[in-house]
Design a protein around this motif. Structure first.
Motif, PDB file in Angstrom:
ATOM      1  N   ARG A 115      40.169 -22.469  13.846  1.00 51.63           N
ATOM      2  CA  ARG A 115      40.916 -23.554  14.483  1.00 51.63           C
ATOM      3  C   ARG A 115      41.014 -23.309  15.980  1.00 51.63           C
ATOM      4  O   ARG A 115      40.983 -22.165  16.441  1.00 51.63           O
ATOM      5  CB  ARG A 115      42.319 -23.671  13.881  1.00 51.63           C
ATOM      6  N   ASN A 116      41.177 -24.389  16.712  1.00 51.15           N
ATOM      7  CA  ASN A 116      41.374 -24.236  18.156  1.00 51.15           C
ATOM      8  C   ASN A 116      42.845 -23.931  18.448  1.00 51.15           C
ATOM      9  O   ASN A 116      43.650 -23.781  17.528  1.00 51.15           O
ATOM     10  CB  ASN A 116      40.884 -25.480  18.908  1.00 51.15           C
ATOM     11  N   GLY A 117      43.202 -23.852  19.713  1.00 45.61           N
ATOM     12  CA  GLY A 117      44.547 -23.467  20.087  1.00 45.61           C
ATOM     13  C   GLY A 117      45.629 -24.419  19.636  1.00 45.61           C
ATOM     14  O   GLY A 117      46.792 -24.026  19.528  1.00 45.61           O
ATOM     15  N   LEU A 118      45.284 -25.674  19.365  1.00 42.68           N
ATOM     16  CA  LEU A 118      46.266 -26.659  18.902  1.00 42.68           C
ATOM     17  C   LEU A 118      46.338 -26.729  17.384  1.00 42.68           C
ATOM     18  O   LEU A 118      47.095 -27.522  16.840  1.00 42.68           O
ATOM     19  CB  LEU A 118      45.918 -28.041  19.461  1.00 42.68           C
ATOM     20  N   GLY A 119      45.549 -25.912  16.719  1.00 42.70           N
ATOM     21  CA  GLY A 119      45.587 -25.904  15.259  1.00 42.70           C
ATOM     22  C   GLY A 119      44.584 -26.813  14.591  1.00 42.70           C
ATOM     23  O   GLY A 119      44.578 -26.933  13.372  1.00 42.70           O
ATOM     24  N   HIS A 120      43.713 -27.472  15.363  1.00 37.13           N
ATOM     25  CA  HIS A 120      42.688 -28.318  14.756  1.00 37.13           C
ATOM     26  C   HIS A 120      41.616 -27.452  14.105  1.00 37.13           C
ATOM     27  O   HIS A 120      41.104 -26.521  14.729  1.00 37.13           O
ATOM     28  CB  HIS A 120      42.003 -29.194  15.809  1.00 37.13           C
ATOM     29  N   ARG A 121      41.261 -27.774  12.870  1.00 39.88           N
ATOM     30  CA  ARG A 121      40.170 -27.050  12.216  1.00 39.88           C
ATOM     31  C   ARG A 121      38.839 -27.509  12.790  1.00 39.88           C
ATOM     32  O   ARG A 121      38.549 -28.697  12.843  1.00 39.88           O
ATOM     33  CB  ARG A 121      40.195 -27.280  10.697  1.00 39.88           C
ATOM     34  N   LEU A 122      38.028 -26.536  13.218  1.00 36.36           N
ATOM     35  CA  LEU A 122      36.711 -26.841  13.758  1.00 36.36           C
ATOM     36  C   LEU A 122      35.610 -26.610  12.733  1.00 36.36           C
ATOM     37  O   LEU A 122      34.669 -27.388  12.645  1.00 36.36           O
ATOM     38  CB  LEU A 122      36.443 -26.006  15.013  1.00 36.36           C
ATOM     39  N   PHE A 123      35.747 -25.531  11.954  1.00 32.78           N
ATOM     40  CA  PHE A 123      34.764 -25.315  10.891  1.00 32.78           C
ATOM     41  C   PHE A 123      35.351 -24.429   9.800  1.00 32.78           C
ATOM     42  O   PHE A 123      36.397 -23.797   9.988  1.00 32.78           O
ATOM     43  CB  PHE A 123      33.451 -24.718  11.424  1.00 32.78           C
ATOM     44  N   ARG A 124      34.676 -24.414   8.636  1.00 33.39           N
ATOM     45  CA  ARG A 124      35.161 -23.696   7.453  1.00 33.39           C
ATOM     46  C   ARG A 124      34.001 -23.009   6.754  1.00 33.39           C
ATOM     47  O   ARG A 124      32.909 -23.567   6.623  1.00 33.39           O
ATOM     48  CB  ARG A 124      35.840 -24.668   6.494  1.00 33.39           C
ATOM     49  N   TYR A 125      34.266 -21.793   6.277  1.00 34.87           N
ATOM     50  CA  TYR A 125      33.297 -21.023   5.493  1.00 34.87           C
ATOM     51  C   TYR A 125      33.886 -20.822   4.102  1.00 34.87           C
ATOM     52  O   TYR A 125      35.046 -20.425   3.954  1.00 34.87           O
ATOM     53  CB  TYR A 125      33.045 -19.675   6.164  1.00 34.87           C
ATOM     54  N   THR A 126      33.124 -21.128   3.066  1.00 31.85           N
ATOM     55  CA  THR A 126      33.627 -21.116   1.699  1.00 31.85           C
ATOM     56  C   THR A 126      32.747 -20.243   0.805  1.00 31.85           C
ATOM     57  O   THR A 126      31.520 -20.318   0.885  1.00 31.85           O
ATOM     58  CB  THR A 126      33.644 -22.545   1.117  1.00 31.85           C
ATOM     59  N   VAL A 127      33.377 -19.442  -0.025  1.00 28.78           N
ATOM     60  CA  VAL A 127      32.650 -18.616  -0.992  1.00 28.78           C
ATOM     61  C   VAL A 127      33.193 -18.899  -2.388  1.00 28.78           C
ATOM     62  O   VAL A 127      34.412 -18.829  -2.613  1.00 28.78           O
ATOM     63  CB  VAL A 127      32.778 -17.111  -0.679  1.00 28.78           C
ATOM     64  N   HIS A 128      32.304 -19.246  -3.313  1.00 28.31           N
ATOM     65  CA  HIS A 128      32.642 -19.405  -4.727  1.00 28.31           C
ATOM     66  C   HIS A 128      32.143 -18.159  -5.456  1.00 28.31           C
ATOM     67  O   HIS A 128      30.963 -17.835  -5.375  1.00 28.31           O
ATOM     68  CB  HIS A 128      31.972 -20.637  -5.318  1.00 28.31           C
ATOM     69  N   LYS A 129      33.036 -17.484  -6.146  1.00 22.51           N
ATOM     70  CA  LYS A 129      32.649 -16.283  -6.896  1.00 22.51           C
ATOM     71  C   LYS A 129      33.047 -16.455  -8.352  1.00 22.51           C
ATOM     72  O   LYS A 129      34.184 -16.822  -8.652  1.00 22.51           O
ATOM     73  CB  LYS A 129      33.326 -15.044  -6.319  1.00 22.51           C
ATOM     74  N   SER A 130      32.109 -16.183  -9.248  1.00 24.01           N
ATOM     75  CA  SER A 130      32.416 -16.216 -10.675  1.00 24.01           C
ATOM     76  C   SER A 130      32.047 -14.875 -11.289  1.00 24.01           C
ATOM     77  O   SER A 130      31.105 -14.214 -10.850  1.00 24.01           O
ATOM     78  CB  SER A 130      31.658 -17.356 -11.360  1.00 24.01           C
ATOM     79  N   TRP A 131      32.809 -14.484 -12.285  1.00 25.14           N
ATOM     80  CA  TRP A 131      32.541 -13.229 -12.974  1.00 25.14           C
ATOM     81  C   TRP A 131      33.185 -13.241 -14.354  1.00 25.14           C
ATOM     82  O   TRP A 131      34.012 -14.103 -14.662  1.00 25.14           O
ATOM     83  CB  TRP A 131      33.062 -12.034 -12.166  1.00 25.14           C
ATOM     84  N   GLU A 132      32.761 -12.301 -15.180  1.00 19.21           N
ATOM     85  CA  GLU A 132      33.364 -12.081 -16.480  1.00 19.21           C
ATOM     86  C   GLU A 132      34.003 -10.706 -16.493  1.00 19.21           C
ATOM     87  O   GLU A 132      33.492  -9.772 -15.883  1.00 19.21           O
ATOM     88  CB  GLU A 132      32.309 -12.165 -17.593  1.00 19.21           C
ATOM     89  N   GLY A 133      35.125 -10.595 -17.196  1.00 20.14           N
ATOM     90  CA  GLY A 133      35.780  -9.306 -17.353  1.00 20.14           C
ATOM     91  C   GLY A 133      35.982  -9.006 -18.824  1.00 20.14           C
ATOM     92  O   GLY A 133      36.437  -9.864 -19.585  1.00 20.14           O
ATOM     93  N   THR A 134      35.630  -7.815 -19.234  1.00 21.71           N
ATOM     94  CA  THR A 134      35.779  -7.421 -20.640  1.00 21.71           C
ATOM     95  C   THR A 134      37.128  -6.778 -20.906  1.00 21.71           C
ATOM     96  O   THR A 134      37.428  -6.409 -22.039  1.00 21.71           O
ATOM     97  CB  THR A 134      34.683  -6.423 -21.039  1.00 21.71           C
ATOM     98  N   GLY A 135      37.922  -6.628 -19.865  1.00 18.77           N
ATOM     99  CA  GLY A 135      39.157  -5.872 -19.960  1.00 18.77           C
ATOM    100  C   GLY A 135      38.995  -4.497 -19.357  1.00 18.77           C
ATOM    101  O   GLY A 135      39.961  -3.876 -18.915  1.00 18.77           O
ATOM    102  N   THR A 136      37.744  -3.997 -19.353  1.00 16.15           N
ATOM    103  CA  THR A 136      37.465  -2.683 -18.767  1.00 16.15           C
ATOM    104  C   THR A 136      36.354  -2.729 -17.732  1.00 16.15           C
ATOM    105  O   THR A 136      36.311  -1.890 -16.839  1.00 16.15           O
ATOM    106  CB  THR A 136      37.060  -1.675 -19.865  1.00 16.15           C
ATOM    107  N   LYS A 137      35.448  -3.720 -17.820  1.00 20.13           N
ATOM    108  CA  LYS A 137      34.331  -3.794 -16.881  1.00 20.13           C
ATOM    109  C   LYS A 137      34.117  -5.221 -16.402  1.00 20.13           C
ATOM    110  O   LYS A 137      34.397  -6.188 -17.109  1.00 20.13           O
ATOM    111  CB  LYS A 137      33.041  -3.282 -17.532  1.00 20.13           C
TER     112      LYS A 137
END
Length: 224
Positions: free
Chosen positions: A118-140
């Motif tokens: 964001r710039n000094g007034l709080g306007h968003r200029l750009f955004r970076y997004t990451v989508h992460k998916s995973w499975e968990g077995t409870g141990t791994k």
């Protein structure tokens, strides 16, 4: 059983919402040269109080009272951008060790984490997004996947900003509670350029664990 969760991260001033809901058009929101004291006028010029409150409740997750406060005094009200989680919840029996077997929670998760500039007034200029998916077995942790996205507002483009490339990518399985591959750390760093000498990097960090818990660069939560 499908579950949906939403965790919010504080990202800027209320004036940015007016810019976002008007498509980031420069004439509908104050320019970078607009004095901070004119924030209230700029928000009210961008949209009516009724429209602003409705949008802030729908997109920003504010209560009606908080949204009205943001409209009337935007310099003192921060907005939120969500970290979204969709989880699949199941239960599996742990392997027997000669003692009564315990139930280990297992499931899958898709997490979306966002980083804004964001710039000094709080306007968003750009955004970076990451989508992460995973499975968990409870141990791994297993079957980790990533998708990366980016966007630049009209105000950002007017300032010459454009996405350049992903400059860094990290994937590491790590021990968790003494178990190999019990958690997975990942980070992605995107770069924007306005000129050969003017660059900005945005980094998104995510730690996912076999029990469904996670931590981003700003927040923590649990999928199942």
């Amino acid at each position: 059983m499908k579950t949906n969760g939403r965790t919010t991260a504080v990202l800027g001033a209320a004036i940015a919402l007016a810019a976002a809901f008007t498509g980031g058009v420069a004439h509908a929101a104050p320019t970078p040269e607009t004095p901070a004291g004119d924030a209230k006028t700029a928000v009210q010029a961008a949209m009516s109080e009724k429209d602003f409150v409705a949008a802030a409740m729908r997109v920003g997750g504010l209560s009606e009272a908080a949204a009205r406060d943001a409209y009337r005094d935007p310099g003192h009200r921060a907005l939120t951008v969500p970290v979204e989680v969709v989880a699949e919840d199941t239960a599996v029996a742990a392997a027997s060790t000669g003692t009564p077997s315990a139930l280990a929670r297992a499931g899958s998760c898709r997490l979306t984490a966002k980083r804004d500039f964001r710039n000094g007034l709080g306007h968003r200029l750009f955004r970076y997004t990451v989508h992460k998916s995973w499975e968990g077995t409870g141990t791994k942790v297993r079957n980790v996947r990533h998708e990366v996205g980016h966007s630049t507002t009209a105000l950002g483009r007017a300032g010459g900003w454009k996405f350049n490339k992903t400059v860094d990518s990290v994937n590491e399985y790590r021990k968790w509670n003494g178990i190999t591959n019990g958690r997975h750390y990942s980070s992605r760093t995107g770069q924007w350029k306005a000129s050969p000498l003017e660059k900005r990097n945005l980094q998104v960090r995510i730690m996912s664990r076999a029990d469904g818990s996670w931590t981003t660069h700003e927040k923590s939560g649990k999928c199942w």
